[in-house]
Design a protein around this motif. Structure first.
Motif, PDB file in Angstrom:
ATOM      1  N   ILE A 206       0.822  -1.206   0.000  1.00  0.00           N
ATOM      2  CA  ILE A 206       0.000   0.000   0.000  1.00  0.00           C
ATOM      3  C   ILE A 206       0.859   1.260   0.000  1.00  0.00           C
ATOM      4  CG2 ILE A 206      -0.220   0.007   2.519  1.00  0.00           C
ATOM      5  CD1 ILE A 206      -2.865   1.169  -0.085  1.00  0.00           C
ATOM      6  N   ASN A 207       2.034   1.227   0.625  1.00  0.00           N
ATOM      7  CA  ASN A 207       2.891   2.409   0.625  1.00  0.00           C
ATOM      8  C   ASN A 207       3.323   2.790  -0.793  1.00  0.00           C
ATOM      9  OD1 ASN A 207       3.062   3.126   3.387  1.00  0.00           O
ATOM     10  ND2 ASN A 207       4.445   1.415   3.759  1.00  0.00           N
ATOM     11  N   ILE A 208       3.695   1.804  -1.567  1.00  0.00           N
ATOM     12  CA  ILE A 208       4.112   2.072  -2.947  1.00  0.00           C
ATOM     13  C   ILE A 208       2.927   2.592  -3.755  1.00  0.00           C
ATOM     14  CG2 ILE A 208       5.006   1.056  -5.072  1.00  0.00           C
ATOM     15  CD1 ILE A 208       7.101   1.433  -2.861  1.00  0.00           C
ATOM     16  N   PHE A 209       1.749   2.021  -3.545  1.00  0.00           N
ATOM     17  CA  PHE A 209       0.564   2.516  -4.262  1.00  0.00           C
ATOM     18  C   PHE A 209       0.282   3.968  -3.903  1.00  0.00           C
ATOM     19  CE2 PHE A 209      -4.098   3.211  -4.328  1.00  0.00           C
ATOM     20  CZ  PHE A 209      -4.250   3.229  -5.713  1.00  0.00           C
TER      21      PHE A 209
ATOM     22  N   LEU B  86      -0.002   7.385  -6.262  1.00  0.00           N
ATOM     23  CA  LEU B  86      -1.093   8.357  -6.276  1.00  0.00           C
ATOM     24  C   LEU B  86      -0.562   9.778  -6.146  1.00  0.00           C
ATOM     25  CD1 LEU B  86      -3.894   6.687  -4.100  1.00  0.00           C
ATOM     26  CD2 LEU B  86      -3.744   6.833  -6.593  1.00  0.00           C
ATOM     27  N   GLU B  87       0.436   9.971  -5.302  1.00  0.00           N
ATOM     28  CA  GLU B  87       1.031  11.307  -5.157  1.00  0.00           C
ATOM     29  C   GLU B  87       1.632  11.781  -6.480  1.00  0.00           C
ATOM     30  OE1 GLU B  87       3.460  12.676  -1.944  1.00  0.00           O
ATOM     31  OE2 GLU B  87       2.807  11.021  -0.658  1.00  0.00           O
ATOM     32  N   VAL B  88       2.390  10.891  -7.132  1.00  0.00           N
ATOM     33  CA  VAL B  88       3.009  11.276  -8.410  1.00  0.00           C
ATOM     34  C   VAL B  88       1.931  11.625  -9.431  1.00  0.00           C
ATOM     35  CG1 VAL B  88       4.531  10.568 -10.291  1.00  0.00           C
ATOM     36  CG2 VAL B  88       5.016   9.807  -7.961  1.00  0.00           C
ATOM     37  N   PHE B  89       0.898  10.796  -9.511  1.00  0.00           N
ATOM     38  CA  PHE B  89      -0.159  11.015 -10.497  1.00  0.00           C
ATOM     39  C   PHE B  89      -0.782  12.402 -10.356  1.00  0.00           C
ATOM     40  CE2 PHE B  89      -1.259   6.180 -10.922  1.00  0.00           C
ATOM     41  CZ  PHE B  89      -0.103   5.995 -11.652  1.00  0.00           C
TER      42      PHE B  89
END
Length: 504
Positions: free
Chosen positions: A331-334, A338-341
């Protein structure tokens, strides 16, 4: 002499033909056949079946209207509630979807699929309420608090390392420095892509460093990317200089590799613009978007990226990317994705004359490039307005503006395209967002091009993929290609709860 067909009999025959078209994924043809049948005889079944065709075409707004008509004719027709619920869920209208699936479960209490979808809707509603309850402007984003160095790299890891000679770096500051834009070794990028092709992933520590670097990079650049065609092409000639524009690639990693095989890997002399929708649907969205991000950090001038409507939290939850990242990482990587997107540019220009955006133009009159530059990023798209329209809108063949069949964004006519281009000193609009049989479509008197780069979309549509070259003359030159073989993993393999949405 054979008896003349009654309107009801002809409608039934058209409905059966529509059902056959639906089975072989000819969704537009199916919708047309159901429409012809409805003109002869309106029934709840026909409206519901056309709603299903519209869902397959991602025209969720139209699907909801048809489901409403079906329910009005027959309030006990359970499939209409099911399809309206599916369309509402696809639009993020979780409370409305929950109400519909609750109705389905009341009418068919033994339907396991309906119960699963009700559970998915209930979970989404509860998660949204919890997120709102704990939301705080003072909470630091994960990218600012996470230390990738906490994840040790064991001797069992067989993937690439960014250090000189492919060694693990003990100095975390030195490792972090390698993930700054322009510093990431090309060898590491190519080794990572080779591993992706063989079904391997790169270490979570490196992925986290990459995503944090991407977030910081995109946060520092404009909402509108201004791309210039290089003076010389990859062969050193000005005649071969170009920018390659690709549309949706939707997790179809092996088709992305085919694009690079046909057209060369990204470099400053062979730059690419990928126009959104990198993830979801296909089951290698992680490999696709990591490939793009690796190239971006290795050489920011070799690849440019715009945000699509699937680089968003709600779409990722429904169409597979969230489940894929959790399966392959956590979940941390996901959440870092989301932040990058949220910081991806929303549009681009090429030589100040070609405007490129994922969806289309706005419902607002007189929009300028400065209006786009001024849009606030770092957020999920609002429900309406310019930001949303750029991600969601579609062209229509007739003049003016209309509510989108998708239920989000607008449909815009050739007059809207011409007015926007003239006001901003532009010559051409390029957008993506819609599957096309030939991989592209030119419309609006040649002023609007749709480019779609995911062939045989969802392993079922049978369409070609395509990309565009823009040289110094800015004349679009198209390359088409068929789909490439891939490992036996079905589309949306990681979608949870509503993963059966496409198989209604």
């Amino acid at each position: 002499m054979a008896a003349m067909e009654t309107p009801e009999e002809k409608a039934l025959r058209l409905k059966d033909s529509g059902n056959e078209a639906l089975k072989i994924c000819k969704y537009s043809e199916a919708a047309d056949l159901y429409t012809q049948a409805l003109e002869l005889h309106e029934t709840s079944v026909l409206f519901s079946n056309r709603a299903m065709a519209y869902i397959k075409m991602e025209q969720y707004g139209q699907a909801i209207l048809d489901a409403d008509c079906a329910i009005k004719i027959d309030p006990q027709y359970v499939k209409a509630y099911y399809r309206r619920g599916s369309a509402n869920f696809a639009l993020g209208k979780n409370k409305a979807a929950k109400k519909d699936f609750k109705k389905v479960c009341q009418m068919k209490p033994k339907d396991k699929d309906a119960r699963a979808k009700l559970a998915a809707c209930t979970k989404a509603v509860n998660e949204a309420a919890f997120a709102m309850a704990i939301e705080s402007d003072e909470t630091a984003p994960l990218s600012q608090t996470l230390d990738p160095g906490q994840w040790a790299i064991s001797a069992a890891y067989e993937g690439p390392h960014p250090g000189a000679g492919g060694e693990v770096l003990e100095d975390m500051d030195a490792e972090k420095m390698l993930f700054t834009p322009g510093m990431l070794p090309r060898e590491f990028v190519m080794d990572a892509i080779k591993g992706f092709k063989d079904g391997k992933v790169i270490h979570k520590r490196y992925v986290a460093r990459l995503l944090i670097s991407c977030k910081e990079y995109f946060e520092s650049v404009s909402t509108l990317s201004e791309i210039t065609i290089p003076d010389l092409g990859a062969d050193g000639s000005p005649d071969s200089a170009h920018v390659t524009v690709c549309g949706d690639t939707h997790g179809q990693f092996y088709d992305v590799l085919n694009i690079f095989e046909l057209n060369g890997y990204p470099s400053a002399s062979n730059p690419y613009l990928f126009n959104g929708d990198y993830v979801d649907r296909g089951s290698w969205g992680l490999e696709v978007v990591l490939t793009y991000f690796l190239f971006k950090i290795s050489d920011p001038n070799c690849i440019f990226l715009t945000r699509g409507n699937h680089e968003t939290k709600n779409m990722n939850k429904i169409y597979g990317f969230e489940g894929e990242v959790k399966h392959k990482y956590d979940i941390n990587i996901f959440n870092l994705f989301l932040e990058v997107f949220t910081w991806l540019p929303l549009a681009a220009t090429i030589n100040n004359k070609v405007f490129v955006v994922h969806g289309g133009l706005s419902s607002e009159d007189g929009v300028t490039l400065d209006d786009i530059r001024a849009l606030k990023r770092g957020i999920e798209p609002p429900e309406g307005g310019l930001f949303s329209d750029l991600l969601w809108s579609d062209p229509q063949p007739f003049p003016g503006k209309s509510p989108s069949k998708r239920g989000v964004g607008y449909s815009f006519g050739p007059d809207i395209t011409a007015a926007f281009l003239e006001k901003n000193g532009l010559d051409l609009l390029v957008r993506s967002h819609e599957v096309k049989d030939e991989g592209y479509l030119v419309e609006h008197a040649g002023k609007c091009i749709t480019i779609f780069s995911a062939p045989n979309y969802c392993d079922s549509m049978g369409n070609k993929g395509a990309f565009i070259h823009f040289g110094h003359d800015l004349e679009p030159k198209f390359t088409q290609y068929a789909h490439s073989p891939h490992p036996d993993v079905r589309p949306m393999a990681y979608a949870q709860g509503m993963g059966g949405l496409m198989g209604l």
